[in-house]
Design a protein around this motif. Structure first.
Motif, mmCIF file in Angstrom:
data_model
loop_
_atom_site.group_PDB
_atom_site.id
_atom_site.type_symbol
_atom_site.label_atom_id
_atom_site.label_comp_id
_atom_site.label_asym_id
_atom_site.label_seq_id
_atom_site.Cartn_x
_atom_site.Cartn_y
_atom_site.Cartn_z
ATOM 1 N N SER A 1 0.799 -1.247 -0.052
ATOM 2 C CA SER A 1 -0.158 -0.092 0.202
ATOM 3 C C SER A 1 0.633 1.361 -0.041
ATOM 4 O O SER A 1 0.651 2.213 -0.635
ATOM 5 C CB SER A 1 -0.919 -0.197 1.162
ATOM 6 N N ASP B 1 -6.106 -1.021 -4.681
ATOM 7 C CA ASP B 1 -5.493 -1.511 -3.427
ATOM 8 C C ASP B 1 -6.441 -2.505 -2.788
ATOM 9 O O ASP B 1 -7.224 -2.242 -2.120
ATOM 10 C CB ASP B 1 -4.800 -0.451 -2.647
ATOM 11 N N GLU B 2 -6.234 -3.701 -3.045
ATOM 12 C CA GLU B 2 -7.246 -4.851 -2.693
ATOM 13 C C GLU B 2 -8.694 -4.370 -2.644
ATOM 14 O O GLU B 2 -9.560 -4.370 -1.577
ATOM 15 C CB GLU B 2 -7.110 -5.060 -1.015
HETATM 16 MG MG LIG Z 1 -2.289 -2.874 2.409
#
Ligand SMILES: [Mg+2]
Ligand SMILES: Nc1ncnc2c1ncn2[C@@H]1O[C@H](COP(=O)(O)OP(=O)(O)O)[C@@H](O)[C@H]1O
Lengths: 290, 267
Positions: free
Chosen positions: A47, A170-171
């Protein structure tokens, strides 16, 4: 859009007892116009790394080049606004960013920030909402009045409305049921295929998604890139991945188990249902011949 | 973004100050603050400086970290100093310009108030820096226990405080995430008129409120699901134990208080 990190270092809470080096002297080049996945254990710095790609974080040390923009520790915030128009970002649980009275106004917020008139922005917003499968009856509803899955799609439409060249995810499917996950990934892939110049960088814990959609997979551990390659190359290294707390896709696990049991060679790098069936069939076929 | 916030922050260290019973710390600080503002005798003030300095060194909190977090407070203290410097009209005139007169009393008063505030803030922040939130609320609840007789909901007050302290870092993390998400959508918080800047905060405040309410609801349900029923008849897993060092610590501060009174009479 091409990305080039040069000795990139990022330290959280510098000069405090809680100082953490999240990214450590990282050198990396990600070519444009491809679908790239970044995998790695929790805390490996994924991240932190991707937040440099649209200037949300500035390197503590080193530099990063995104397209024609170069970001260093002393780069002015002002210069980063145009960059964000070209690089969109979908965070984990993007529905947490909703705030407007109506769904339509929320999606139009991004374009209006970049100087679109209200009419233009709403026109773009309507297109994007249609693309993510939100019915026009919902446009005037509050974004807090719809289901969780719909909220997430509204939030994603809000990012796509900027018409970015590079989309960072991001996910994005965290907390969705398997069906929802698959729909969401298909939505992103369709967006990516729509135009030649578009790129996607996906951070994910779902090895199946990384294997199925990416042109290239980047493996991170301890704030650095430790490996990269095509899904076929990366997911052939089961032992190495397990050492850093990762797995291979379920289809690969199944085929490897079959291979170990039957003590015969078969193609284990199958990432879709069709390929997996294919591989098993050709194994059975060969078995029948013997 | 909020890297420098030290309010309510706990810094784990293996130090003498960390190990002191929270009740002792709370009482000691109470004594210190009350008596610090009573006396202006140089001996008492020097003693206060020595006590604060010693506590700070014993606590093993890195000085640089501390100073960074104190920047904002330092500005406030400085303004208070200036205010007293210019407003006090006692003693001899030191500076006599047409638009500004400074009396010697101003310098004394200003320095005195600045020193007191500085010591007070230092001590008070040492309390949260060296005590886990759970210990702090346990200590408060125990000290407030006599108030229960007059129906003050001491347990609920302590619980509220511990929840608030517990969620400060969560809230900061969430704010930072929402700020980033809106910035990624082109939000601009640092340009334009004041009105425009204030308006640009709406996209941050609304999601923050929505999530805080949601979290409060989740927390309430989770607590009920695990059988929480208020403080009545509840026993503690972690017991506070009064040790010799705690008595010594309190002793030091009681001595300080006594000295203040003694010097008060001599004056
Ligand atoms: Mg992360
Ligand atoms: N806001 C933050 N403050 C302090 N440390 C952080 C923060 N965000 C992440 N970290 C730390 O940085 C490291 C990398 O985190 P992150 O980039 O979130 O990893 P990943 O996304 O791969 O899980 C971790 O050790 C994490 O604890």
């Amino acid at each position: 859009m091409q990305i080039k990190a040069n000795h990139l270092t990022y330290t959280y809470m510098k000069n405090t007892p809680f100082e953490t080096n999240a990214i450590d002297k990282l050198d990396l080049m990600i070519p444009g116009e491809q679908f790239t996945s970044i995998i790695g254990h929790t805390g490996s710095g994924k991240s932190t790394l991707v937040q440099h790609f649209n200037g949300l974080l500035k390197p503590t040390d080193g530099s990063i080049k995104i397209g024609e923009w170069t970001v260093k520790s002393d780069t002015k915030q002002k210069l980063l606004y145009p960059l964000r128009r070209h690089v969109g970002m979908v965070f984990q649980f993007p529905e947490h960013q909703l705030f407007h009275e109506t769904i339509l106004a929320d999606v139009a917020y991004g374009p209006m920030n970049f100087g679109f008139s209200k009419e233009e922005a709403e026109k773009v917003a309507k297109e994007c909402l249609a693309n993510v499968g939100i019915d026009d009856q919902l446009f005037d509803r509050s974004p807090f009045d719809v289901s969780g899955g719909q909220m997430r799609r509204v939030a994603i439409a809000g990012v796509l409305a900027l018409d970015p060249e590079l989309l960072i995810l991001d996910e994005p499917t965290a907390g969705l049921d398997p069906e929802g996950q698959e729909m969401m990934m298909k939505l992103f892939h369709d967006w990516y295929e729509e135009r030649e110049e578009r790129s996607i960088i996906l951070v994910t814990h779902q090895m199946e998604d990384a294997a199925r959609y990416s042109d290239e997979v980047i493996v991170m551990d301890g704030g650095n890139v430790i490996d990269r390659g095509t899904p076929r190359q990366i997911f052939a290294k089961k032992a190495e991945l397990e050492k850093i707390g990762l797995t291979v896709p379920e289809s690969v696990q199944l085929l490897e188990a079959l291979q170990a049991h039957s003590e015969s060679e078969l193609n284990t790098s199958a990432f879709t249902l069709e390929d997996t069936v294919e591989s098993i069939l050709s194994f059975l076929h060969k078995k029948g011949r013997d | 973004m909020f890297d420098n916030v030290i309010i309510g922050q706990y810094v784990p260290r293996n130090s003498l100050v960390h190990k002191i019973d929270p009740r002792a710390k709370l009482l000691a600080i109470l004594l210190f603050i009350i008596f610090l503002f009573i006396s202006r005798h140089p001996v008492v003030l020097s003693l206060a400086i020595v006590i604060t300095g010693t506590t700070f060194i014993l606590a093993k909190i890195p000085f640089r970290y501390y100073i960074k977090g104190m920047r904002f407070i330092a500005i406030l203290i400085f303004f208070t100093f200036l205010l007293h410097l210019f407003m006090t009209r006692e003693g001899t005139v030191i500076v006599d310009w047409p638009w500004l007169t400074v009396y010697s009393g101003g310098v004394v008063e200003g320095s005195l108030i600045a020193l007191r505030l500085f010591l007070l803030v230092l001590m008070a922040s040492l309390l949260t820096l060296t005590t886990t939130p759970i210990d702090l609320t346990d200590g408060m609840e125990r000290l407030m226990k006599p108030l229960k007789r007059i129906r003050v909901p001491t347990h609920e007050l302590a619980l509220m405080m511990s929840i608030a302290l517990r969620f400060i870092p969560t809230l900061l993390g969430e704010t930072s995430k929402i700020v980033k998400a809106q910035m990624a959508r082109g939000a601009n918080f640092s340009e334009g008129s004041l009105w425009k800047r204030l308006k640009s905060l709406i996209p941050i405040l609304i999601p923050l409120f929505v999530q805080s309410f949601k979290r409060a609801e989740d927390l309430a349900i989770a607590m009920e699901a695990r059988g929480y029923g208020g403080g009545e008849g509840r026993t503690k897993f972690r017991q506070l134990r009064w040790k010799r060092n705690d008595s010594i610590a309190i002793g030091v501060f009681v001595m300080f208080a006594l000295l203040t009174i003694v010097f008060g009479f001599i004056e």
